[in-house]
Write an enzyme that holds these catalytic residues in place. Structure first.
Site, short mmCIF file in Angstrom:
data_model
loop_
_atom_site.label_atom_id
_atom_site.label_comp_id
_atom_site.label_asym_id
_atom_site.label_seq_id
_atom_site.Cartn_x
_atom_site.Cartn_y
_atom_site.Cartn_z
N HIS A 163 36.92 45.37 35.19
CA HIS A 163 35.97 44.88 36.19
C HIS A 163 34.99 43.85 35.64
CE1 HIS A 163 36.89 47.27 39.81
NE2 HIS A 163 37.29 48.21 38.96
N ASP A 170 38.46 47.41 43.49
CA ASP A 170 38.63 48.76 44.06
C ASP A 170 38.59 48.59 45.57
OD1 ASP A 170 38.55 49.77 41.47
OD2 ASP A 170 36.39 50.11 41.56
N GLU A 236 44.66 55.68 39.54
CA GLU A 236 43.71 55.51 40.66
C GLU A 236 44.36 54.79 41.84
OE1 GLU A 236 39.70 55.25 37.88
OE2 GLU A 236 40.63 53.39 38.54
N HIS A 239 42.49 51.25 42.63
CA HIS A 239 42.20 50.21 41.62
C HIS A 239 43.41 49.29 41.38
CE1 HIS A 239 40.32 48.68 37.75
NE2 HIS A 239 41.58 48.33 37.62
C1 LIG Z 1 36.81 54.64 38.38
C2 LIG Z 1 36.96 53.30 38.90
N1 LIG Z 1 36.03 52.89 39.86
C3 LIG Z 1 37.42 52.21 37.94
O1 LIG Z 1 37.13 51.08 38.21
N2 LIG Z 1 38.17 52.55 36.88
C4 LIG Z 1 38.72 51.56 36.01
C5 LIG Z 1 39.80 52.05 35.11
C6 LIG Z 1 37.67 50.84 35.21
O2 LIG Z 1 36.66 51.42 34.80
O3 LIG Z 1 37.92 49.64 34.93
ZN LIG Z 2 38.40 49.81 39.53
#
Ligand SMILES: C[C@@H](N)C(=O)N[C@H](C)C(=O)O
Ligand SMILES: [Zn+2]
EC number: 3.4.13.22
Length: 265
Positions: A163, A170, A236, A239
């Site tokens: 991110h 997401d 997930e 994601h």
């Molecule tokens: C948990 C979630 N919102 C998320 O974005 N998980 C991924 C793996 C991340 O932290 O990049």
């Molecule tokens: Zn994510």
């Protein structure tokens, strides 16, 4: 075979019947994905972040308001809006174009994320919650569990968290007119097997309408997103990434091309 209950999904009904492939190979692939090379000489590395609403994509940043189970709090380091690299956002707009005839659209819940928020979730909030839920687990076991769902924060530009690049998003699906999200079978940010995209594929002995509905809606999201060039995180259902290191590892691309992006606001 199309479902007899597929009416409102129109031309997308068939996608709800195609199983999500078993995720075991993807689980093996993502191990160590942050070591995948990053090619910042690729022209796409210079794409700006854009607010997805500027392309007509719905957004409600889950960390920036307090009706956000399981947190029920504005999270430190959160930003208003959902920001993505231009190319990733354009791919979401293409998915929305496919959805529109069926009265559906994407609802984005997070895009570019600050290192402060990533650190709070990975280092503080999630481990604390898991310690309370599993008092018998060792710190190593807690860290392993956190790592299944949250990427470790870093400021090292060689190994950006998904991110931090603006290439990870997401999201879920919702009806355009009622704004009602489709049932996906778990909370966003669930940290258990319920979050795994193929959870309801494996639960083949279930007879619950709820599980069947979640299975079909996860399939629809999976097929639309992967056909648009995104790769799905195998732990997930919400994601997806494009151009960042997890995407590169999962798709077999020689390198990612989105590095860390500067804060958009
Ligand atoms: C948990 C979630 N919102 C998320 O974005 N998980 C991924 C793996 C991340 O932290 O990049
Ligand atoms: Zn994510």
């Amino acid at each position: 075979m199309p479902s007899p209950f597929s009416g409102p999904f129109a031309h997308l009904a068939d996608l709800r019947e195609i199983p999500i492939p078993p995720q075991a190979p993807a689980h093996a692939l993502v191990r160590g994905y942050r070591e995948t090379p990053l090619d910042l000489t690729d022209s796409r590395a210079a794409e700006p972040l854009v607010e997805v609403t500027s392309l007509g994509i719905a957004a409600a940043n889950h960390y920036a308001h307090d009706r956000n189970p399981p947190y029920y709090a504005v999270m430190p380091g959160s930003i208003p809006g959902v920001w993505l690299r231009e190319g990733a956002a354009a791919r979401l707009a293409a998915v929305n174009a496919r959805l529109a005839d069926a009265g559906l659209e994407l609802l984005t819940l997070d895009g570019w994320r600050s290192t402060a928020l990533q650190a709070h979730m990975h280092d503080v909030w999630v481990p604390n919650a898991l310690r309370q839920r599993f008092p018998g687990k060792s710190e190593a076991e807690i860290a392993r569990e956190v790592g299944l769902y949250w990427a470790a924060p870093t400021v090292d530009p060689r190994y950006p968290a998904p991110h931090a690049t603006g290439g990870a998003v997401d999201l879920t699906l919702r009806w355009i007119d009622s704004r009602e999200p489709l049932w996906m079978g778990s909370l966003f940010d669930e940290t258990s097997g319920l979050a795994h995209p193929d959870h309801f594929e494996r639960a083949s002995d279930t007879v619950a309408f709820s599980d069947e509905e979640a299975r079909r809606n996860r399939r629809l999201l999976h097929h639309l997103m992967t056909e648009a060039g995104f790769a799905q995180n195998p732990t997930e259902w919400w994601h997806y990434g494009h151009g960042e290191l997890m995407w590169a590892r999962l798709t077999g691309a020689p390198a990612g091309f989105y590095g860390m992006a500067d804060p958009p606001v």
